[in-house]
Design an enzyme around this catalytic site. Structure first.
Site, PDB file in Angstrom:
ATOM      1  N   VAL A   7       1.033   4.559   1.243  1.00 15.47           N
ATOM      2  CA  VAL A   7       1.491   5.356   2.396  1.00 15.47           C
ATOM      3  C   VAL A   7       2.406   4.496   3.282  1.00 15.47           C
ATOM      4  O   VAL A   7       3.459   4.949   3.749  1.00 15.47           O
ATOM      5  CB  VAL A   7       0.287   5.910   3.198  1.00 15.47           C
ATOM      6  N   CYS A   8       1.994   3.246   3.491  1.00 15.56           N
ATOM      7  CA  CYS A   8       2.805   2.339   4.314  1.00 15.56           C
ATOM      8  C   CYS A   8       4.210   2.194   3.724  1.00 15.56           C
ATOM      9  O   CYS A   8       5.204   2.144   4.452  1.00 15.56           O
ATOM     10  CB  CYS A   8       2.157   0.961   4.384  1.00 15.56           C
ATOM     11  N   THR A   9       4.290   2.113   2.423  1.00 16.95           N
ATOM     12  CA  THR A   9       5.601   1.959   1.776  1.00 16.95           C
ATOM     13  C   THR A   9       6.478   3.166   2.076  1.00 16.95           C
ATOM     14  O   THR A   9       7.664   3.024   2.406  1.00 16.95           O
ATOM     15  CB  THR A   9       5.410   1.764   0.252  1.00 16.95           C
ATOM     16  N   THR A  36       0.875  -1.180   0.000  1.00 20.35           N
ATOM     17  CA  THR A  36       0.000   0.000   0.000  1.00 20.35           C
ATOM     18  C   THR A  36       0.913   1.230   0.000  1.00 20.35           C
ATOM     19  O   THR A  36       2.023   1.189   0.553  1.00 20.35           O
ATOM     20  CB  THR A  36      -0.941   0.012   1.225  1.00 20.35           C
ATOM     21  N   LEU A  74       7.580   2.879   5.877  1.00 22.68           N
ATOM     22  CA  LEU A  74       8.601   1.870   6.171  1.00 22.68           C
ATOM     23  C   LEU A  74       9.950   2.266   5.577  1.00 22.68           C
ATOM     24  O   LEU A  74      11.002   1.994   6.157  1.00 22.68           O
ATOM     25  CB  LEU A  74       8.140   0.503   5.667  1.00 22.68           C
TER      26      LEU A  74
END
Ligand code: BEZ
Length: 222
Positions: free
Chosen positions: A47-49, A45, A52
């Site tokens: 935003v998560c990328t 996804t 992280l």
């Protein structure tokens, strides 16, 4: 069924989990360090990328403060291992240096109240929100923040909070709005005027206010 809400100062419960690096016992993994546990709605996804990747580039900053990062996302360890290649590519990271918990059954998301009932996946199942837990070496919860899935976190702010937590646990100060490491601090309201010279050899300025009360006491960062 969801777990009991954790408050600041509570013992953070231990757990075992699968990660992209293998199985961990959380307390053993922490050792004598602090930890930041931060959760994500799902692998692959956008935003998560970005989050992280940002933490990947900040690992040395966390470790400098004695804090080990660990992420959680509601997919399998195998999925995490594939996604990590995208994260490294996006963040221009040579390596990926912290674990991602595989919470594909949402057991930890439920245990730690991380589910966002307003954000559902394609099957109508609630996604995990963006929770942040900062846990100290005694396994006490020192800070928790909840963001919705649609808002990425500001990790400069999280480092700033860690700096404040670590300063204020040993010195009789609190950090004011927008404080940054090295900036002026506020003398704790519990410090008696007669103890000020000994505790704050670099001086204290008391700001005059209409109430006439002497509670706004500013001192250089001890
Ligand atoms: C994201 O990481 O981009 C995302 C995930 C779930 C909902 C909204 C955004």
């Amino acid at each position: 069924m969801s777990g009991k809400a954790l408050n600041i100062g509570d013992q953070f419960p231990n757990f075992e989990a699968e990660t992209n690096e293998g199985k961990i016992d959380f307390y053993d993994w922490m050792g004598d360090s602090w930890a930041i546990l931060f959760s994500h709605p799902a692998d692959y996804t956008p935003v998560c990328t970005t989050e992280l990747a940002r933490v990947g580039s900040l690992v040395p900053e966390f470790l400098k403060r004695g804090v080990k990062p660990i992420a959680l996302s509601c997919d399998t360890a195998q999925s995490h291992r594939g996604w990590i290649e995208d994260i490294k590519s996006f963040g221009k990271l040579g390596s990926f240096d912290y674990p991602i918990i595989a919470d594909d059954k949402r057991e930890l998301a439920l245990k730690f109240n991380m589910l966002d009932k307003d954000e559902l996946n394609a099957d109508g199942i609630p996604l995990t929100c963006r929770a942040v837990f900062i846990i100290d070496e005694k396994k006490k919860l020192r800070l928790s923040i909840l963001y919705p899935a649609t808002t990425g976190r500001n990790f400069d702010e999280i480092l700033r909070v860690i700096d404040s937590l670590q300063l204020t646990q040993t010195k009789s100060v609190a950090t004011p709005a927008d404080w940054k490491k090295g900036g002026n601090c506020m003398v704790l309201p519990t410090v008696k005027p007669e103890d000020v010279p000994k505790l704050f050899p670099n001086g204290v300025e008391t700001v005059e206010v209409p109430s006439g009360k002497s509670y706004l006491r500013i001192t250089p960062q001890p």
